[in-house]
Each structure stands twice: as structure tokens, then as C-alpha cells.
Design a protein around this motif. Structure first.
Motif: not given
Length: 468
Positions: A21, A76, A113, A118
């Protein structure tokens, strides 16, 4: 105190270095205090160039100052960068403010992220899940067909002896060679040996050496590393030896294995480790090897088409499978079992006519149990009533016995058919026992005095069988 802070700083930097990350820390004015290399690469800058500069220089639409000033946290959320300033336009970000012991805001921090990372992680997880699901399905299939010696159909005395011998063999770790004609149940016995052994909690992996092209057999058995050859699967592939570790590897039709592969197989068995194609390191393996063949390996050794050293390595224990024609008492027993399975599957109550039972018993079965299974399925499919009759069987079965059947049909009734069937059974018992009445009675599981009465009834002389 300074040493402790320095140590924590070094630990923190190591964590930032290892993570996939992106991380960034700013002061309350948006000046970058720290940033890891992953985020620098993403922003097309360097740590040296970024630290001490305003975050807005690299991320014009950053929300960091708003986070710090209004003291809130986001988790997020999707952040969209201005086009051309970064490697990707969208990432998933978690942001927060940082307070000191006096509840004063001293910094802002963000974790990023990257979408491609991902997706790559998700792809790897999906591949692992697919692999796991494959083995789960294989395991369930094995459980549904969990052959054990008690489940093997057959009451023939020789077959019973063979089952007991195989059961004793299963308690050892020695290599087993199953030989005999095609369709005699070699793989069924291999599964029963595995399921009765202390390796039963680990997989039994089967591979047919005759069904796989020679150039692919090595990669199937030993596996390969990523990039080992053109077309190699990304991430490589485990070989059957590695998958079967601690369990059983069943090599069917080993007599069809080319000599070049025989040498490599021998090395693995001797060294107890495999070298995947393209790998620089070996993988230790612990497997029980069971091989099967319809060919005469001893003859192949003499002809130079099978390695003698490999033959002795795999032939520690030999089990010669019994042809179905040599265990005729089991023919109708097996036929009944196959028919019951079909009736259960299709919810019917079809039975065999008496003349079909006689025909099945009389046929020589060159394809053995597999041929019997296939013929029952074929007859079941074309049967238009509640009984499988001669017309439902393939012509090759009834051709040799047609004259006998025609005679029977002229005066056919239940009692006549059963008497004919009984006479053939008794003659077969005498043939197997070479005219020994006690042995024949044991095979028939009747008293010797009853057998003598049957011999007298059908006018059968035991002496003609003693001469054979």
C-alpha cells in the motif's frame, strides 16, 4: 528517549517499505512529513523530492487539509486523481487526523490501496480458491467412491483370498504392481488399498500413462516453474508427485511409459524427491506407489522395452487380477449390483429374465467387469419393459448360445430354465475343482451329499473333469 524514538522510526519505515500500500503523512498545513517508496512511484516522484513539499503539488485535489481541520476519518473511499499525474486515476483511500496527548491535531495520514495491486491480489486469491475448490471436488468424488475391501462385490473363493491378501498389503508402505487384463478392477483395488492404509487421510492421485502425450508426462508427474517453457502456466504447476505427498500415487498403464521417463521415475523413487521442470531446488516427497498394467512387464524387460531396475522397484508386491470368466459365480452377482444401481438412479424396477442370466453366465467376458457394466447399461437403455430379455443384449453375447436358447424357447418355462442354469453351474464348479467333489461343494456352498444328488440328477460324471 531519543534512542527509543529512533528505533520506532526505523520499524515504522520498514513496515512502510514492506507493504504493497501507499502511505503519506502531512503536518496540519499539508506539508509532507513522510511518504513510502510505493506511493512515490505511484505519484511519479521520489521521497527526497516529496518530503517538505506541499501535498497539493503532487495531489492537487487532496482532502488532507479538510480531514485535519474538521477532524474526521474516511475508510475505503475512492479517490480520483487528475488525469496524467499518476499511474492510475482511481484508488481506494483511508484517511484520518492524528492527535497528541493534549488532543491537539498534529498530523494527517492516508493509506492508499492501488487498484491494480488489489486486482492482482484478488486474482491470486481467486486462483487459490479455484485450486482449493478443485481439490475439494476431487475429495468429495473420492468420498462418494470410497472403495474399501468390504465394498468390493464378489463371493468367489479365489477372489475372497485376493481381497484378504490386498487388505494385508494395505498395512505396509511397499510398492504394489497390479497386473491383469483390462477391466478386471485394478484401479478399484488400488483405491481400496489406499483407503485401508494409514495414508487414507491424504490424497490418492491417479494418472494414466497411456493417455498423456510423452512430451507432457514429465510436467504432469513432476510439475514445473513459471517460465520453464513456452506456454507454461503463470505461477507454475504442482506435479502429481507433490500433490500426492504423504498419500498414494497410482500410475495406471505404466507399461506404456517411454524409456526416457522410466529413468526419471526411477531416480525420483530412489532419491525420494522431485525436481520440477525449471526449478533449481528439489522437493522431498513421501508417497506410496501403486502401478498397474495390462502388459507383461517381465517380457518387456527381456525385450529391452522396460527398465529392469524400475521393474524390481515397482514390483515389490504383485497382485494378479482375476479375469471375470474365472470367477463365474460372481457374474450374475455383479450384474445384479449394476442393475440395482441403475434402478435406483432412474427409479425403476427392471429385472433380468432367466435366459439373460444364463447368457451372462455363459459368456466369456474378454472385457471383464468393465464390459459387464457397459453391457448392463446398454441393455437397460433399450429395454422397453420390466425385464431385460435376450433381444436387449448385444448380438455377440447371444450368438454362441443361440442354438441352446432356441431349444430352450421351444419348451421354455421357469423350471426348465433354472435346471439348465443349475447344470451349467455344477459343471463349472467341477471344472474349477478338477473333479474334486468336496471342493466343488465348497465352491457351491452346499453339502457334499446334496452335490452328489445333483450329479446323479443331471447324469454328470466327475471323472471327465479329473482328466482335464
Amino acid at each position: 528517549m531519543m534512542e527509543k524514538e529512533t528505533r520506532y522510526f526505523e520499524i515504522f519505515n520498514k513496515v512502510l517499505e514492506l507493504t504493497d500500500d501507499g502511505f503519506i503523512v502531512t503536518d496540519i498545513d499539508g506539508i509532507i512529513l513522510d511518504i513510502n517508496e510505493k506511493y512515490c512511484k505511484f505519484l511519479k516522484t521520489t521521497k527526497k523530492e516529496a518530503v517538505g513539499k506541499s501535498i497539493f503539488k503532487f495531489i492537487p485535489n487532496s482532502k488532507m487539509l479538510d480531514i485535519v481541520e474538521n477532524r474526521y476519518t474516511e475508510e475505503s473511499v475512492i479517490h480520483t486523481y487528475e488525469e496524467g499525474t499518476t499511474e492510475e486515476t482511481k484508488v481506494i483511500v483511508s484517511r484520518s487526523y492524528v492527535e497528541d496527548d493534549n488532543n491537539n491535531v498534529v498530523a494527517g495520514v492516508a493509506q492508499v490501496k492501488f487498484r491494480l495491486d488489489s486486482l492482482d491480489a484478488a486474482k491470486k486469491l481467486m486462483e487459490q480458491y479455484s485450486t482449493l475448490n478443485y481439490y475439494k471436488e476431487q475429495y468429495q468424488a473420492l468420498q462418494e467412491n470410497a472403495y474399501e475391501f468390504d465394498h468390493l462385490i464378489g463371493e468367489d473363493p479365489v477372489f475372497e483370498v485376493q481381497k484378504r491378501r490386498a487388505s494385508h498389503i494395505s498395512k505396509t508402505h511397499f510398492s504394489v504392481l497390479l497386473t491383469g487384463e483390462t477391466g478386471t478392477g485394478k484401479e478399484v483395488f488400488a483405491k481400496a488399498i489406499h483407503n485401508s492404509s494409514d495414508r487414507k487421510d491424504y490424497p490418492m492421485i491417479s494418472i494414466n500413462c497411456a493417455a498423456i502425450p510423452n512430451e507432457l508426462l514429465e510436467s504432469e508427474l513432476f510439475g514445473y516453474e513459471e517460465g520453464a517453457f513456452t506456454g507454461a502456466k503463470k505461477g507454475g504447476k504442482k506435479g502429481k508427485f507433490e500433490i500426492a505427498n504423504h498419500g498414494t500415487l497410482f500410475l495406471d498403464e505404466i507399461g506404456d511409459m517411454p524409456l526416457s521417463m522410466q529413468a526419471k521415475l526411477l531416480r525420483v523413487l530412489e532419491e525420494k524427491k522431485v525436481d520440477p521442470i525449471g526449478s533449481t531446488s528439489s522437493i522431498p516427497i513421501d508417497i506410496r506407489l501403486i502401478c498397474a498394467t495390462r502388459k507383461n512387464l517381465h517380457e518387456m524387460v527381456l525385450n529391452g522395452t522396460f527398465r529392469e531396475d524400475l521393474f524390481y522397484r515397482i514390483n515389490v508386491i504383485n497382485l494378479e487380477m482375476i479375469p471375470l470368466r474365472n470367477r463365474r459365480n460372481d457374474i450374475n452377482l455383479l450384474a445384479k449390483y449394476f442393475l440395482e444401481c441403475l434402478n435406483e438412479e432412474y427409479r425403476k424396477e427392471i429385472d433380468f429374465s432367466e435366459e439373460v442370466k444364463i447368457c451372462l453366465y455363459s459368456y466369456n467376458w474378454p472385457g471383464n467387469v468393465r464390459e459387464l457394466d457397459n453391457i448392463i447399461k446398454s441393455a437397460y437403455a433399450v429395454c422397453d419393459g420390466l425385464q431385460i430379455r435376450l433381444k436387449d443384449l448385444p448380438s455377440r453375447l447371444v450368438r454362441d448360445k443361440q442354438s441352446d436358447v432356441n431349444q430352450l424357447e421351444k419348451e421354455m418355462n421357469y423350471h426348465k430354465a433354472m435346471e439348465k442354469f443349475e447344470e451349467q453351474l455344477i459343471r463349472n464348479y467341477l471344472l474349477q475343482s478338477r473333479g474334486n467333489v468336496q471342493k466343488a461343494a465348497d465352491l457351491a456352498k452346499i453339502h457334499r451329499s446334496l452335490l452328489y444328488k445333483k450329479l446323479q440328477k443331471y447324469n454328470i460324471s466327475i471323472y471327465e473333469y479329473r482328466k482335464r
